[in-house]
Scaffold this motif. Structure first.
Motif, PDB file in Angstrom:
ATOM      1  N   GLU A  62      -0.768 -10.786   1.785  1.00 17.03           N
ATOM      2  CA  GLU A  62      -1.166 -10.074   2.997  1.00 17.03           C
ATOM      3  C   GLU A  62      -1.055 -10.936   4.265  1.00 17.03           C
ATOM      4  OE1 GLU A  62      -4.646  -7.732   3.366  1.00 17.03           O
ATOM      5  OE2 GLU A  62      -4.697  -7.126   1.268  1.00 17.03           O
TER       6      GLU A  62
ATOM      7  N   CYS B 279      -4.062  -4.360  -2.218  1.00 18.89           N
ATOM      8  CA  CYS B 279      -3.822  -4.026  -0.806  1.00 18.89           C
ATOM      9  C   CYS B 279      -3.567  -2.526  -0.745  1.00 18.89           C
ATOM     10  CB  CYS B 279      -2.616  -4.811  -0.271  1.00 18.89           C
ATOM     11  SG  CYS B 279      -2.200  -4.447   1.438  1.00 18.89           S
ATOM     12  N   GLY B 280      -4.457  -1.777  -0.112  1.00 19.98           N
ATOM     13  CA  GLY B 280      -4.339  -0.316  -0.103  1.00 19.98           C
ATOM     14  C   GLY B 280      -3.139   0.172   0.677  1.00 19.98           C
TER      15      GLY B 280
ATOM     16  N   GLN C 119     -11.107  -9.356   4.617  1.00 21.35           N
ATOM     17  CA  GLN C 119     -11.211  -8.732   5.939  1.00 21.35           C
ATOM     18  C   GLN C 119     -12.680  -8.494   6.305  1.00 21.35           C
ATOM     19  OE1 GLN C 119      -8.693  -7.151   3.750  1.00 21.35           O
ATOM     20  NE2 GLN C 119      -7.097  -8.297   4.829  1.00 21.35           N
TER      21      GLN C 119
ATOM     22  N   ASN D  97       0.080  -0.529   9.835  1.00 24.14           N
ATOM     23  CA  ASN D  97       0.307  -1.972   9.795  1.00 24.14           C
ATOM     24  C   ASN D  97       1.628  -2.226   9.067  1.00 24.14           C
ATOM     25  OD1 ASN D  97      -0.611  -1.157   7.261  1.00 24.14           O
ATOM     26  ND2 ASN D  97      -1.828  -2.998   6.908  1.00 24.14           N
ATOM     27  N   PRO D  98       2.276  -3.365   9.347  1.00 22.46           N
ATOM     28  CA  PRO D  98       3.640  -3.580   8.842  1.00 22.46           C
ATOM     29  C   PRO D  98       3.713  -4.101   7.419  1.00 22.46           C
ATOM     30  CG  PRO D  98       2.988  -5.376  10.282  1.00 22.46           C
ATOM     31  CD  PRO D  98       1.839  -4.413  10.273  1.00 22.46           C
TER      32      PRO D  98
HETATM   33  N1  LIG Z   1      -3.647  -7.767   5.911  1.00 24.97           N
HETATM   34  C1  LIG Z   1      -3.410  -6.430   6.483  1.00 24.97           C
HETATM   35  C2  LIG Z   1      -4.743  -5.733   6.796  1.00 24.97           C
HETATM   36  C3  LIG Z   1      -5.529  -5.397   5.548  1.00 24.97           C
HETATM   37  C4  LIG Z   1      -4.754  -4.480   4.639  1.00 24.97           C
HETATM   38  C5  LIG Z   1      -5.245  -4.371   3.204  1.00 24.97           C
HETATM   39  N2  LIG Z   1      -6.394  -5.161   2.842  1.00 24.97           N
HETATM   40  C6  LIG Z   1      -5.395  -2.916   2.767  1.00 24.97           C
HETATM   41  O1  LIG Z   1      -6.212  -2.627   1.868  1.00 24.97           O
HETATM   42  O2  LIG Z   1      -4.651  -2.079   3.316  1.00 24.97           O
HETATM   43  C7  LIG Z   1      -2.578  -6.579   7.784  1.00 24.97           C
HETATM   44  O3  LIG Z   1      -2.634  -7.648   8.414  1.00 24.97           O
HETATM   45  O4  LIG Z   1      -1.906  -5.602   8.125  1.00 24.97           O
END
Ligand SMILES: N[C@H](CCC[C@H](N)C(=O)O)C(=O)O
Length: 292
Positions: A221, A230-231, A46, A170-171
């Motif tokens: 993701e 992925c947090g 990202q 986010n989903p």
């Molecule tokens: N790919 C995720 C965004 C980054 C989430 C992830 N990198 C984290 O640490 O939460 C989405 O499209 O909702």
């Protein structure tokens, strides 16, 4: 266009951080993709933009773009790196900051150890608001929560997985697996990510329960493919596991990139707290084509 950037990572989820506190760069989706490209650009899961507070009551705006160039609502590992960046760069002297994102305000807290705890807000468990289309589906009850059948027609033979739809802004679609290392993450991840029942697409979580306070997790993701961590995916997985009655209120989440600790008291209005690492990797500058 020449731009300066900072490379960071949180449990192996890696980011290009852009300081837009002195003005916006005005990048296109194609230019975000270029920055994220691991061959022609810097390389990242990202791109995180640091912008001035858009209103009173918050300290910064935090804007997130996936490697595919699309803007998204939230990024948990990125939030820790965002907080570490603004603190260590002297953009704030606060140890707890309030950050405006597309999906609301989150509150990272920087600890002396360099680890960061983020109040990620309350999960959204109404499928329609994830959003997940449940038309014609019959859920099964597990603990005090549901799991929903998701038919994967793109595999032979066709398979059905049972998922918990959870939004952290986010989903996410979380499923239980016996062994994350044997789970078909790369084969089934894209089919779930792009499934028609997720109109905004979705992040696909594969969770192995180790104990009531310990899980292993892999996430394919949305807009980035499988990442080392992925947090928001860890938050969503723990929320799902607690709802299913399989986890207690504080869970160590083992990812390929490192350890995240997630806490949730279990009430729909209760906020999820995520703790984990946030590290600088390198600084640099890059020439981005003006037209892509
Ligand atoms: N790919 C995720 C965004 C980054 C989430 C992830 N990198 C984290 O640490 O939460 C989405 O499209 O909702």
């Amino acid at each position: 266009m020449q731009i300066r950037f900072t490379k960071m990572q949180g449990a192996g989820n890696d980011f290009v951080v852009l300081d837009e506190t002195q003005g916006r760069l005005g990048l296109s989706a194609a230019q975000y993709r270029y920055l994220a490209d691991r061959h022609f650009g810097v390389g990242a899961d990202q791109i995180l933009s640091v912008r001035p507070a858009p209103a009173a009551g918050v300290d910064f705006e935090y804007v997130i773009h996936n490697a595919d160039g699309g803007e998204v609502e939230q990024c948990g590992n990125g939030a820790r790196c965002f907080a570490r960046y603004v603190h260590d760069k002297g953009l704030t002297d606060k140890s707890v900051i309030r950050v405006q994102t597309l999906s609301g305000v989150i509150a990272p807290e920087i600890h002396g150890s360099g680890r960061v705890t983020v109040d990620m807000g309350a999960p959204q468990l109404n499928p329609a608001l994830v959003p997940f289309d449940t038309a014609g589906l019959q859920p099964q009850l597990l603990g005090s929560a549901q799991k929903w059948p998701l038919a994967l027609d793109g595999v032979v033979p066709p398979a059905t997985v049972w998922i918990a739809p959870v939004s952290m802004g986010n989903p996410h679609a979380v499923q239980l697996v016996d062994d994350v290392e044997a789970a078909p993450v790369l084969a089934w991840g894209p089919l779930i990510e792009n499934h028609a029942r997720f109109p905004q697409r979705v992040n696909a979580g594969f969770m192995q329960i180790v104990g009531r306070g310990e899980v292993k997790l892999r996430v394919y993701e949305r807009g980035a493919g499988e990442t080392l961590a992925c947090g928001t995916g860890a938050c969503a997985a723990v929320v799902a596991g607690i709802g299913w009655g399989l986890l207690d209120g504080k869970v160590d989440v083992h990812t390929h990139g490192g350890l995240l600790t997630i806490e949730w008291a279990g009430g729909a209005q209760d906020r999820v707290r995520m703790t984990g690492p946030a590290e600088f990797v390198f600084e640099g500058q890059i020439e981005i084509p003006d037209t892509l």
